[in-house]
Design an enzyme around this catalytic site. Structure first.
Site, PDB file in Angstrom:
ATOM      1  N   SER A 122       0.843  -1.205   0.000  1.00  0.00           N
ATOM      2  CA  SER A 122       0.000   0.000   0.000  1.00  0.00           C
ATOM      3  C   SER A 122       0.873   1.248   0.000  1.00  0.00           C
ATOM      4  O   SER A 122       1.975   1.249   0.570  1.00  0.00           O
ATOM      5  CB  SER A 122      -0.897   0.019   1.230  1.00  0.00           C
ATOM      6  OG  SER A 122      -1.545   1.275   1.323  1.00  0.00           O
TER       7      SER A 122
ATOM      8  N   TYR B 158      -2.163  -0.456  10.220  1.00  0.00           N
ATOM      9  CA  TYR B 158      -2.264  -1.010   8.856  1.00  0.00           C
ATOM     10  C   TYR B 158      -0.989  -0.700   8.071  1.00  0.00           C
ATOM     11  O   TYR B 158      -0.426  -1.583   7.407  1.00  0.00           O
ATOM     12  CB  TYR B 158      -3.499  -0.406   8.180  1.00  0.00           C
ATOM     13  CG  TYR B 158      -3.636  -0.696   6.707  1.00  0.00           C
ATOM     14  CD1 TYR B 158      -3.950  -1.965   6.242  1.00  0.00           C
ATOM     15  CD2 TYR B 158      -3.467   0.328   5.762  1.00  0.00           C
ATOM     16  CE1 TYR B 158      -4.092  -2.216   4.885  1.00  0.00           C
ATOM     17  CE2 TYR B 158      -3.605   0.083   4.410  1.00  0.00           C
ATOM     18  CZ  TYR B 158      -3.921  -1.192   3.972  1.00  0.00           C
ATOM     19  OH  TYR B 158      -4.051  -1.441   2.621  1.00  0.00           O
TER      20      TYR B 158
END
Ligand code: NAP
Length: 266
Positions: free
Chosen positions: A154, A167
């Protein structure tokens, strides 16, 4: 060239392929002729839909369910993939795996530092980090020499977002895994890379765009390229890395975010 003389059925496992980016990757790899194991966590019907979409386009796939929040789930996935490959591989061939895409992840953030809970943090790291680690460990005997592992990362490892802290840490761990694992399996000509998406229009973003019309302009304003990222925009670079054309690329992170937050545009 790595796969130029391949005569066996090329195969792939895509985790979290019941929807979103994983589904697009499964469809793209099937379009390239690979037999695809479509993994899902809880939504068997959605995974079957992915399998049906692949079949409708003349491709081959089967689904395997397993909760990757537990080690037992990882082992169940390995067994399911082994059984599925055996069932779909011609008798004269030994079943094997050419491509592993670690895509499944807990994507909703746990929140800011002060709001995070131990349970949520542990669950996030179990699914996003522990599961891919042990999946690779358990699948290595099945993975063919010259194969590829693609981890879906990501942009949040590059762009600091306070409400995606845990995350982002999990995706950072996967980038480290990518680099080190590339050195561990390189002698077998197996490549390992991360593809790092930015905001991508899966169901969650579609709902957010519908609820907040100015969001599209906000997203595009922060990118070099002028459209909202689509699952196919991620699936294409994954397919490239999984093909013989990506054979010399390993241990790296490929940003697939349309140039999100590169800096001032002028
Ligand atoms: P998504 O739509 O939320 O789908 C997640 C997939 O992972 C589903 O197939 C789900 O299966 C599976 N999954 C979730 N928890 C699981 C668990 N505990 N055990 C087994 N499977 C589980 O995800 P996405 O947005 O397509 O994201 C895919 C990847 O891209 C993720 O690694 C994410 O971090 C990354 N990414 C996404 C974006 C974005 O904007 N979408 C941006 C950057 C990075 P079931 O539904 O069957 O449970």
């Amino acid at each position: 060239m790595q796969n130029a003389t391949t005569s066996h059925t090329r195969t792939a496992l895509v985790t979290g392929a019941s929807r979103g980016i994983g589904r697009a990757i499964a469809l793209r790899l099937a379009q390239d002729g690979l037999l695809v194991a479509v993994h899902y966590g809880s939504d068997a019907a959605a995974a079957q839909e992915t399998v049906d979409l692949i079949a409708a386009k003349g491709g081959r796939a089967f689904s395997v369910g397993a909760d990757l929040g537990s080690y037992e789930g990882v082992l169940a996935l390995v067994e399911g993939v082994r059984a599925g490959l055996d069932a779909h591989t011609p008798d004269a061939e030994r079943a094997g795996l050419d491509v592993l895409v670690n895509n499944a992840a807990v994507t909703s953030s746990g929140g800011r530092l002060q709001e995070e809970t131990v349970d949520r943090f542990d669950r996030l790291f179990a699914v996003n980090v522990r599961a891919p680690f042990f999946l690779v460990q358990q699948l290595l005997p099945l993975l063919r020499d010259g194969g590829s592992i693609v981890n879906i990362g990501s942009g949040v490892t590059r762009i600091a977002l306070a409400d995606e802290l845990a995350y982002a840490m999990s995706k950072g761990a996967m980038e480290t895994f990518t680099r080190t694992l590339a050195n561990v399996v390189g002698a077998r000509r197996i490549t390992v890379n991360t593809v790092a998406p930015g905001p991508t229009q899966t169901a969650a973003l579609t709902a957010a765009l519908a609820a907040m019309p100015q969001l599209e302009e906000m997203l595009i304003g922060g990118q070099a390229l002028p459209w909202v990222g689509q699952p196919e925009d991620i699936a294409d670079p994954v397919a490239f890395l999984a093909s013989s054309e990506g054979r010399w690329i390993t241990g790296t992170v490929i940003d697939a975010s349309g140039g999100t937050y590169l800096g001032p545009k002028r």
